[in-house]
Design a protein around this motif. Sequence first.
Motif, PDB file in Angstrom:
ATOM      1  N   ILE A  54       0.841  -1.203   0.000  1.00  0.00           N
ATOM      2  CA  ILE A  54       0.000   0.000   0.000  1.00  0.00           C
ATOM      3  C   ILE A  54       0.874   1.249   0.000  1.00  0.00           C
ATOM      4  O   ILE A  54       0.629   2.211  -0.735  1.00  0.00           O
ATOM      5  N   LEU A  55       1.916   1.231   0.825  1.00  0.00           N
ATOM      6  CA  LEU A  55       2.816   2.375   0.918  1.00  0.00           C
ATOM      7  C   LEU A  55       3.492   2.638  -0.426  1.00  0.00           C
ATOM      8  O   LEU A  55       3.605   3.787  -0.865  1.00  0.00           O
ATOM      9  N   LYS A  56       3.910   1.565  -1.098  1.00  0.00           N
ATOM     10  CA  LYS A  56       4.555   1.723  -2.413  1.00  0.00           C
ATOM     11  C   LYS A  56       3.602   2.328  -3.440  1.00  0.00           C
ATOM     12  O   LYS A  56       4.026   3.042  -4.343  1.00  0.00           O
ATOM     13  N   PHE A  57       2.313   2.028  -3.305  1.00  0.00           N
ATOM     14  CA  PHE A  57       1.325   2.577  -4.225  1.00  0.00           C
ATOM     15  C   PHE A  57       1.338   4.102  -4.187  1.00  0.00           C
ATOM     16  O   PHE A  57       1.129   4.763  -5.202  1.00  0.00           O
ATOM     17  N   PHE A  58       1.606   4.657  -2.998  1.00  0.00           N
ATOM     18  CA  PHE A  58       1.635   6.110  -2.838  1.00  0.00           C
ATOM     19  C   PHE A  58       2.953   6.714  -3.323  1.00  0.00           C
ATOM     20  O   PHE A  58       3.092   7.938  -3.347  1.00  0.00           O
ATOM     21  N   PHE A  59       3.911   5.870  -3.697  1.00  0.00           N
ATOM     22  CA  PHE A  59       5.204   6.361  -4.177  1.00  0.00           C
ATOM     23  C   PHE A  59       5.281   6.323  -5.697  1.00  0.00           C
ATOM     24  O   PHE A  59       6.329   6.029  -6.272  1.00  0.00           O
ATOM     25  N   SER A  60       4.195   6.582  -6.353  1.00  0.00           N
ATOM     26  CA  SER A  60       4.187   6.547  -7.818  1.00  0.00           C
ATOM     27  C   SER A  60       5.234   7.513  -8.369  1.00  0.00           C
ATOM     28  O   SER A  60       5.388   8.633  -7.892  1.00  0.00           O
ATOM     29  N   GLY A  61       5.977   7.022  -9.356  1.00  0.00           N
ATOM     30  CA  GLY A  61       7.027   7.836  -9.960  1.00  0.00           C
ATOM     31  C   GLY A  61       8.404   7.548  -9.397  1.00  0.00           C
ATOM     32  O   GLY A  61       9.414   7.919  -9.998  1.00  0.00           O
ATOM     33  N   LYS A  62       8.452   6.864  -8.246  1.00  0.00           N
ATOM     34  CA  LYS A  62       9.736   6.498  -7.651  1.00  0.00           C
ATOM     35  C   LYS A  62      10.143   5.104  -8.117  1.00  0.00           C
ATOM     36  O   LYS A  62       9.302   4.253  -8.412  1.00  0.00           O
ATOM     37  N   LYS A  63      11.448   4.873  -8.175  1.00  0.00           N
ATOM     38  CA  LYS A  63      11.948   3.547  -8.513  1.00  0.00           C
ATOM     39  C   LYS A  63      11.788   2.650  -7.294  1.00  0.00           C
ATOM     40  O   LYS A  63      12.301   2.952  -6.212  1.00  0.00           O
ATOM     41  N   VAL A  64      11.062   1.557  -7.468  1.00  0.00           N
ATOM     42  CA  VAL A  64      10.745   0.673  -6.347  1.00  0.00           C
ATOM     43  C   VAL A  64      11.084  -0.762  -6.712  1.00  0.00           C
ATOM     44  O   VAL A  64      10.746  -1.229  -7.794  1.00  0.00           O
ATOM     45  N   MET A  65      11.772  -1.464  -5.798  1.00  0.00           N
ATOM     46  CA  MET A  65      12.019  -2.895  -5.956  1.00  0.00           C
ATOM     47  C   MET A  65      11.623  -3.576  -4.658  1.00  0.00           C
ATOM     48  O   MET A  65      11.846  -3.038  -3.576  1.00  0.00           O
ATOM     49  N   GLN A  66      11.042  -4.771  -4.775  1.00  0.00           N
ATOM     50  CA  GLN A  66      10.584  -5.472  -3.596  1.00  0.00           C
ATOM     51  C   GLN A  66      11.213  -6.856  -3.478  1.00  0.00           C
ATOM     52  O   GLN A  66      11.689  -7.426  -4.444  1.00  0.00           O
ATOM     53  N   LEU A  67      11.189  -7.360  -2.259  1.00  0.00           N
ATOM     54  CA  LEU A  67      11.741  -8.668  -1.948  1.00  0.00           C
ATOM     55  C   LEU A  67      10.974  -9.769  -2.667  1.00  0.00           C
ATOM     56  O   LEU A  67       9.747  -9.775  -2.694  1.00  0.00           O
ATOM     57  N   ASP A  68      11.707 -10.698  -3.260  1.00  0.00           N
ATOM     58  CA  ASP A  68      11.117 -11.923  -3.795  1.00  0.00           C
ATOM     59  C   ASP A  68      11.236 -12.977  -2.700  1.00  0.00           C
ATOM     60  O   ASP A  68      12.331 -13.430  -2.378  1.00  0.00           O
ATOM     61  N   LYS A  69      10.114 -13.332  -2.096  1.00  0.00           N
ATOM     62  CA  LYS A  69      10.142 -14.272  -0.977  1.00  0.00           C
ATOM     63  C   LYS A  69      10.366 -15.721  -1.413  1.00  0.00           C
ATOM     64  O   LYS A  69      10.561 -16.602  -0.572  1.00  0.00           O
ATOM     65  N   GLY A  70      10.307 -15.975  -2.703  1.00  0.00           N
ATOM     66  CA  GLY A  70      10.546 -17.327  -3.204  1.00  0.00           C
ATOM     67  C   GLY A  70       9.491 -18.327  -2.757  1.00  0.00           C
ATOM     68  O   GLY A  70       9.799 -19.498  -2.513  1.00  0.00           O
ATOM     69  N   ARG A  71       8.257 -17.860  -2.650  1.00  0.00           N
ATOM     70  CA  ARG A  71       7.210 -18.736  -2.134  1.00  0.00           C
ATOM     71  C   ARG A  71       6.970 -19.964  -3.013  1.00  0.00           C
ATOM     72  O   ARG A  71       6.717 -21.057  -2.518  1.00  0.00           O
ATOM     73  N   SER A  72       7.037 -19.772  -4.342  1.00  0.00           N
ATOM     74  CA  SER A  72       6.795 -20.914  -5.234  1.00  0.00           C
ATOM     75  C   SER A  72       7.885 -21.968  -5.080  1.00  0.00           C
ATOM     76  O   SER A  72       7.610 -23.177  -5.064  1.00  0.00           O
ATOM     77  N   GLU A  73       9.150 -21.515  -4.930  1.00  0.00           N
ATOM     78  CA  GLU A  73      10.246 -22.468  -4.742  1.00  0.00           C
ATOM     79  C   GLU A  73      10.119 -23.192  -3.407  1.00  0.00           C
ATOM     80  O   GLU A  73      10.378 -24.388  -3.307  1.00  0.00           O
TER      81      GLU A  73
ATOM     82  N   LYS B  91       7.342 -23.739  -1.751  1.00  0.00           N
ATOM     83  CA  LYS B  91       6.217 -24.669  -1.844  1.00  0.00           C
ATOM     84  C   LYS B  91       6.617 -25.922  -2.606  1.00  0.00           C
ATOM     85  O   LYS B  91       6.242 -27.043  -2.235  1.00  0.00           O
ATOM     86  N   ALA B  92       7.410 -25.729  -3.678  1.00  0.00           N
ATOM     87  CA  ALA B  92       7.859 -26.883  -4.460  1.00  0.00           C
ATOM     88  C   ALA B  92       8.774 -27.778  -3.631  1.00  0.00           C
ATOM     89  O   ALA B  92       8.743 -29.010  -3.746  1.00  0.00           O
ATOM     90  N   LEU B  93       9.583 -27.157  -2.779  1.00  0.00           N
ATOM     91  CA  LEU B  93      10.494 -27.935  -1.932  1.00  0.00           C
ATOM     92  C   LEU B  93       9.717 -28.752  -0.907  1.00  0.00           C
ATOM     93  O   LEU B  93       9.973 -29.949  -0.723  1.00  0.00           O
ATOM     94  N   THR B  94       8.762 -28.104  -0.226  1.00  0.00           N
ATOM     95  CA  THR B  94       8.016 -28.808   0.820  1.00  0.00           C
ATOM     96  C   THR B  94       7.054 -29.851   0.256  1.00  0.00           C
ATOM     97  O   THR B  94       6.695 -30.801   0.940  1.00  0.00           O
ATOM     98  N   SER B  95       6.654 -29.685  -1.002  1.00  0.00           N
ATOM     99  CA  SER B  95       5.759 -30.660  -1.622  1.00  0.00           C
ATOM    100  C   SER B  95       6.505 -31.818  -2.262  1.00  0.00           C
ATOM    101  O   SER B  95       5.903 -32.793  -2.696  1.00  0.00           O
ATOM    102  N   GLY B  96       7.831 -31.701  -2.339  1.00  0.00           N
ATOM    103  CA  GLY B  96       8.632 -32.771  -2.920  1.00  0.00           C
ATOM    104  C   GLY B  96       8.894 -32.627  -4.404  1.00  0.00           C
ATOM    105  O   GLY B  96       9.558 -33.463  -5.011  1.00  0.00           O
ATOM    106  N   LYS B  97       8.389 -31.543  -5.029  1.00  0.00           N
ATOM    107  CA  LYS B  97       8.598 -31.338  -6.461  1.00  0.00           C
ATOM    108  C   LYS B  97      10.000 -30.819  -6.766  1.00  0.00           C
ATOM    109  O   LYS B  97      10.470 -30.899  -7.893  1.00  0.00           O
TER     110      LYS B  97
END
Length: 209
Positions: free
Chosen positions: A85-104, A106-112
């Motif tokens: 939400i806070l980033k939404f108010f920063f329109s025009g600024k260069k913004v990068m966010q953390l990649d939490k790696g949720r898909s990886e 999930k794949a690890l815990t599921s055995g894939k």
Amino acid sequence: AMGDVAMTIPVLRALTQQNPELKITVLTRDFFKPFFQDLENVNLYSADLKGKHKGVLGLYKLSKELKELQFDAVADLHNVLRSKILKFFFSGKKVMQLDKGRSEKKALTSGKLFQQLKTTDQRYADVFEALGYSINLSQPTFSKPTQLSEKLKAFISNKAFKTIGIAPFAAYQSKMYPLKQMENVISILSKDYNIILFGGGDKEIEVLN
């Protein structure tokens, strides 16, 4: 979370040491300020999420306050609803966010998938590298241990033992090591170490008692 905050410190220290021209402002809660106190070129800005910065309107007020700092870019090391939400108010600024790696994960815990996942500190570093600032984490440096005050030393029961601090609780139960197993860990460690438990919430105090 406290653990997440603590893991950002070596990354920020490497970032500022290897990019001394950078001036960093860390948005955090007052509770976490001591973690950052010895970092050079790092200023702290308090978020009052239970008071004037509460809710969407509060985050809008916070964004206006932060814009007055005239920052060039935003590194979102949480990537949660509030920061989105806070980033939404920063329109025009260069913004990068953390990649939490949720898909990886999930794949690890599921055995894939069965391979080493990217470490959290490297994920933090990736955010800054995406903004154009390289970080080498191969030789991290850490804060010097803080000496305990006489008042805190009074809590240490056996002066001959080394002391281990344990924070067994978390905001989300899914992030906690099961309390029964934690009791076993503490029971084993307490034979050779002084144990200090951290946690001050009502539910935590009830469990500890």
